[in-house]
Design a protein around this motif. Structure first.
Motif, PDB file in Angstrom:
ATOM      1  N   UNK A   1       0.828  -1.218   0.000  1.00 35.46           N
ATOM      2  CA  UNK A   1       0.000   0.000   0.000  1.00 35.46           C
ATOM      3  C   UNK A   1       0.859   1.264   0.000  1.00 35.46           C
ATOM      4  N   UNK A   2       1.957   1.249   0.767  1.00 35.65           N
ATOM      5  CA  UNK A   2       2.839   2.424   0.814  1.00 35.65           C
ATOM      6  C   UNK A   2       3.453   2.699  -0.565  1.00 35.65           C
ATOM      7  N   UNK A   3       3.874   1.622  -1.226  1.00 40.58           N
ATOM      8  CA  UNK A   3       4.562   1.778  -2.516  1.00 40.58           C
ATOM      9  C   UNK A   3       3.619   1.756  -3.720  1.00 40.58           C
ATOM     10  N   UNK A   4       2.298   1.545  -3.453  1.00 41.46           N
ATOM     11  CA  UNK A   4       1.313   1.477  -4.546  1.00 41.46           C
ATOM     12  C   UNK A   4       1.767   0.497  -5.641  1.00 41.46           C
ATOM     13  N   UNK A   5       2.094  -0.719  -5.200  1.00 43.06           N
ATOM     14  CA  UNK A   5       2.599  -1.749  -6.108  1.00 43.06           C
ATOM     15  C   UNK A   5       1.457  -2.693  -6.479  1.00 43.06           C
TER      16      UNK A   5
ATOM     17  N   UNK B   1     -10.825  -4.090  -0.938  1.00 43.89           N
ATOM     18  CA  UNK B   1     -10.818  -2.777  -0.294  1.00 43.89           C
ATOM     19  C   UNK B   1      -9.465  -2.097  -0.274  1.00 43.89           C
ATOM     20  N   UNK B   2      -8.463  -2.693  -0.929  1.00 50.83           N
ATOM     21  CA  UNK B   2      -7.123  -2.097  -0.954  1.00 50.83           C
ATOM     22  C   UNK B   2      -6.773  -1.793  -2.414  1.00 50.83           C
ATOM     23  N   UNK B   3      -6.566  -0.532  -2.714  1.00 49.33           N
ATOM     24  CA  UNK B   3      -6.428  -0.086  -4.099  1.00 49.33           C
ATOM     25  C   UNK B   3      -5.405  -0.874  -4.937  1.00 49.33           C
ATOM     26  N   UNK B   4      -4.189  -1.110  -4.430  1.00 51.58           N
ATOM     27  CA  UNK B   4      -3.219  -1.809  -5.283  1.00 51.58           C
ATOM     28  C   UNK B   4      -3.346  -3.332  -5.270  1.00 51.58           C
ATOM     29  N   UNK B   5      -4.242  -3.877  -4.442  1.00 56.91           N
ATOM     30  CA  UNK B   5      -4.385  -5.338  -4.341  1.00 56.91           C
ATOM     31  C   UNK B   5      -5.625  -5.786  -5.102  1.00 56.91           C
ATOM     32  N   UNK B   6      -5.430  -6.646  -6.098  1.00 59.94           N
ATOM     33  CA  UNK B   6      -6.551  -7.092  -6.926  1.00 59.94           C
ATOM     34  C   UNK B   6      -6.754  -8.601  -6.816  1.00 59.94           C
ATOM     35  N   UNK B   7      -7.827  -8.990  -6.113  1.00 59.65           N
ATOM     36  CA  UNK B   7      -8.240 -10.391  -6.130  1.00 59.65           C
ATOM     37  C   UNK B   7      -8.842 -10.660  -7.502  1.00 59.65           C
ATOM     38  N   UNK B   8      -8.335 -11.653  -8.205  1.00 65.13           N
ATOM     39  CA  UNK B   8      -8.839 -11.970  -9.545  1.00 65.13           C
ATOM     40  C   UNK B   8      -9.996 -12.958  -9.445  1.00 65.13           C
ATOM     41  N   UNK B   9     -11.076 -12.676 -10.151  1.00 64.14           N
ATOM     42  CA  UNK B   9     -12.225 -13.586 -10.125  1.00 64.14           C
ATOM     43  C   UNK B   9     -13.072 -13.384  -8.888  1.00 64.14           C
ATOM     44  N   UNK B  10     -13.644 -14.475  -8.402  1.00 67.71           N
ATOM     45  CA  UNK B  10     -14.556 -14.436  -7.254  1.00 67.71           C
ATOM     46  C   UNK B  10     -13.784 -14.523  -5.938  1.00 67.71           C
ATOM     47  N   UNK B  11     -14.514 -14.380  -4.834  1.00 66.16           N
ATOM     48  CA  UNK B  11     -13.949 -14.642  -3.511  1.00 66.16           C
ATOM     49  C   UNK B  11     -14.554 -15.948  -2.979  1.00 66.16           C
ATOM     50  N   UNK B  12     -13.934 -16.495  -1.924  1.00 68.92           N
ATOM     51  CA  UNK B  12     -14.349 -17.805  -1.403  1.00 68.92           C
ATOM     52  C   UNK B  12     -15.823 -17.837  -0.989  1.00 68.92           C
ATOM     53  N   UNK B  13     -16.299 -16.739  -0.394  1.00 66.46           N
ATOM     54  CA  UNK B  13     -17.690 -16.706   0.070  1.00 66.46           C
ATOM     55  C   UNK B  13     -18.666 -16.769  -1.105  1.00 66.46           C
ATOM     56  N   UNK B  14     -18.349 -16.042  -2.181  1.00 67.03           N
ATOM     57  CA  UNK B  14     -19.203 -16.051  -3.381  1.00 67.03           C
ATOM     58  C   UNK B  14     -19.278 -17.469  -3.962  1.00 67.03           C
ATOM     59  N   UNK B  15     -18.122 -18.156  -4.023  1.00 69.62           N
ATOM     60  CA  UNK B  15     -18.101 -19.525  -4.556  1.00 69.62           C
ATOM     61  C   UNK B  15     -18.919 -20.485  -3.690  1.00 69.62           C
ATOM     62  N   UNK B  16     -18.873 -20.303  -2.375  1.00 68.46           N
ATOM     63  CA  UNK B  16     -19.635 -21.203  -1.499  1.00 68.46           C
ATOM     64  C   UNK B  16     -21.146 -20.948  -1.583  1.00 68.46           C
ATOM     65  N   UNK B  17     -21.543 -19.715  -1.865  1.00 67.76           N
ATOM     66  CA  UNK B  17     -22.967 -19.428  -2.114  1.00 67.76           C
ATOM     67  C   UNK B  17     -23.402 -20.184  -3.372  1.00 67.76           C
ATOM     68  N   UNK B  18     -22.530 -20.178  -4.385  1.00 70.98           N
ATOM     69  CA  UNK B  18     -22.812 -20.938  -5.614  1.00 70.98           C
ATOM     70  C   UNK B  18     -22.851 -22.440  -5.333  1.00 70.98           C
TER      71      UNK B  18
ATOM     72  N   UNK C   1      -0.917   5.501 -22.125  1.00 74.63           N
ATOM     73  CA  UNK C   1      -1.425   6.732 -21.502  1.00 74.63           C
ATOM     74  C   UNK C   1      -0.287   7.673 -21.107  1.00 74.63           C
ATOM     75  N   UNK C   2       0.960   7.205 -21.218  1.00 80.88           N
ATOM     76  CA  UNK C   2       2.104   8.091 -21.029  1.00 80.88           C
ATOM     77  C   UNK C   2       2.781   8.060 -19.677  1.00 80.88           C
ATOM     78  N   UNK C   3       2.378   7.107 -18.799  1.00 78.21           N
ATOM     79  CA  UNK C   3       3.040   7.071 -17.489  1.00 78.21           C
ATOM     80  C   UNK C   3       3.098   5.648 -16.944  1.00 78.21           C
ATOM     81  N   UNK C   4       4.303   5.247 -16.545  1.00 78.57           N
ATOM     82  CA  UNK C   4       4.475   3.922 -15.933  1.00 78.57           C
ATOM     83  C   UNK C   4       4.843   4.031 -14.448  1.00 78.57           C
ATOM     84  N   UNK C   5       4.441   5.142 -13.799  1.00 75.83           N
ATOM     85  CA  UNK C   5       4.630   5.200 -12.347  1.00 75.83           C
ATOM     86  C   UNK C   5       3.744   4.144 -11.707  1.00 75.83           C
ATOM     87  N   UNK C   6       4.110   3.709 -10.526  1.00 72.11           N
ATOM     88  CA  UNK C   6       3.314   2.667  -9.857  1.00 72.11           C
ATOM     89  C   UNK C   6       1.869   3.121  -9.644  1.00 72.11           C
TER      90      UNK C   6
END
Length: 299
Positions: A18-22, A35-52, A229-234
């Motif tokens: 979070x500090x380094x926005x990586x 809920x954390x901007x630089x952290x991306x869970x891909x796909x579903x979460x465990x709770x969503x899968x268990x509802x399914x 887009x012209x920028x590769x900053x983190x």
């Protein structure tokens, strides 16, 4: 970081990330990682899968109001989040959950099977590792607890189809997953499997290969868009990633990365073990959104 394996590892790194926005893609699907901007869970979460999973059992396996479902789960974020989903879905369907918490070191589930049998369960959910799934199915089959079992995605590995539990797994197990089976007919998946087998002949192609390839494709697309887009900053790489509402690698369902507090996808595949298939598993039901997901995420 295109792949950080396990919620505990992400949790240990989260302050730095979070500090380094990586931009970081966990190989973990606990809702606590949302809920954390630089952290991306891909796909579903465990709770969503268990509802399914609960929806699958009530639709296809004859479970009805008043029935009991067992849920065997690892202690920690993975199991706790999966249990949240199953408990919510069971309550909505008028079912009862009997839970059995286990440690990652527990590989003989005889005691848990005995407890579930005594509780009169009509089905069992498991959110653990492959060794635990194999033990659950093998012991249940040998003790006459012939009930459907549905596993979270990390609970299956193709190597299980070469163990003594293979027969029980083919007869009793389904797996809920945001990703399709590697034996899927999706053109993108078929192309990936062919390329991988050519590059690494004799190496097994499993869901880990698909997951890693998907993450690398998404991260590559993010970098390309940020570059254009012209920028590769983190910070700008994170911003570019979060601007996407329909990211599609052709390796499963499209994903929406724009809401940091919600899973990127809410569509779940139901898979079924098959020893003859690539990756030891096939698609039983195509990706779909289980009833109640929107209600659950908004609650």
């Amino acid at each position: 970081l295109p792949q950080v394996i396990g919620s505990p590892v992400v949790a240990a790194l989260i302050d730095d990330i979070e500090r380094d926005q990586l931009l970081t893609f966990p190989q973990a699907w606990a809702a606590s990682l949302l809920g954390k901007d630089p952290v991306q869970v891909l796909g579903t979460t465990y709770d969503v899968d268990m509802i399914a999973a609960v929806d699958f059992l009530t639709r296809t396996k004859g479970l009805k109001k008043g029935d009991t479902i067992g849920h065997v789960y690892f202690e920690g974020d993975y199991g706790a989040n999966a249990l949240e989903g199953s408990t919510w879905a069971a309550e909505r369907a008028g079912l009862k959950i009997v839970d059995q918490k286990i440690k990652a070191t527990d590989t003989d589930l005889s005691a848990q099977v005995s407890a579930l049998r005594e509780a009169g369960v009509k089905a069992v959910l498991i959110s653990a590792g492959p060794a635990q799934t194999a033990s659950l199915a093998g012991v249940a089959a040998s003790r006459g607890l012939q009930v459907p079992i549905v596993s979270s995605a990390p609970g299956f590995a193709p190597q299980l189809m070469k163990t003594p539990a293979a027969k029980a797994l083919e007869a009793m197990l389904h797996v809920v997953s945001a990703a399709p089976a590697v034996s899927s007919d999706l053109p993108g998946v078929k192309k990936m499997v062919a390329s991988y087998e050519k590059k690494f002949p004799g190496s097994p192609v499993d869901s880990g290969v698909l997951s890693g390839y998907n993450a690398a494709q998404l991260l590559g697309a993010d970098l390309k868009k940020a570059c254009e887009a012209g920028s590769l900053t983190r910070e700008d790489v994170v911003k570019t990633h979060r601007s996407q509402k329909n990211a599609d690698t052709g390796l499963g369902t499209p994903q929406n990365f724009s809401d940091v507090n919600r899973p990127a996808s809410v569509s779940t595949y139901v898979l079924k073990p098959d020893a003859k298939a690539v990756g030891g598993i096939v698609v039983a039901e195509e990706a779909h959104v289980a009833p109640g997901i929107a209600e659950y995420l908004n609650s």
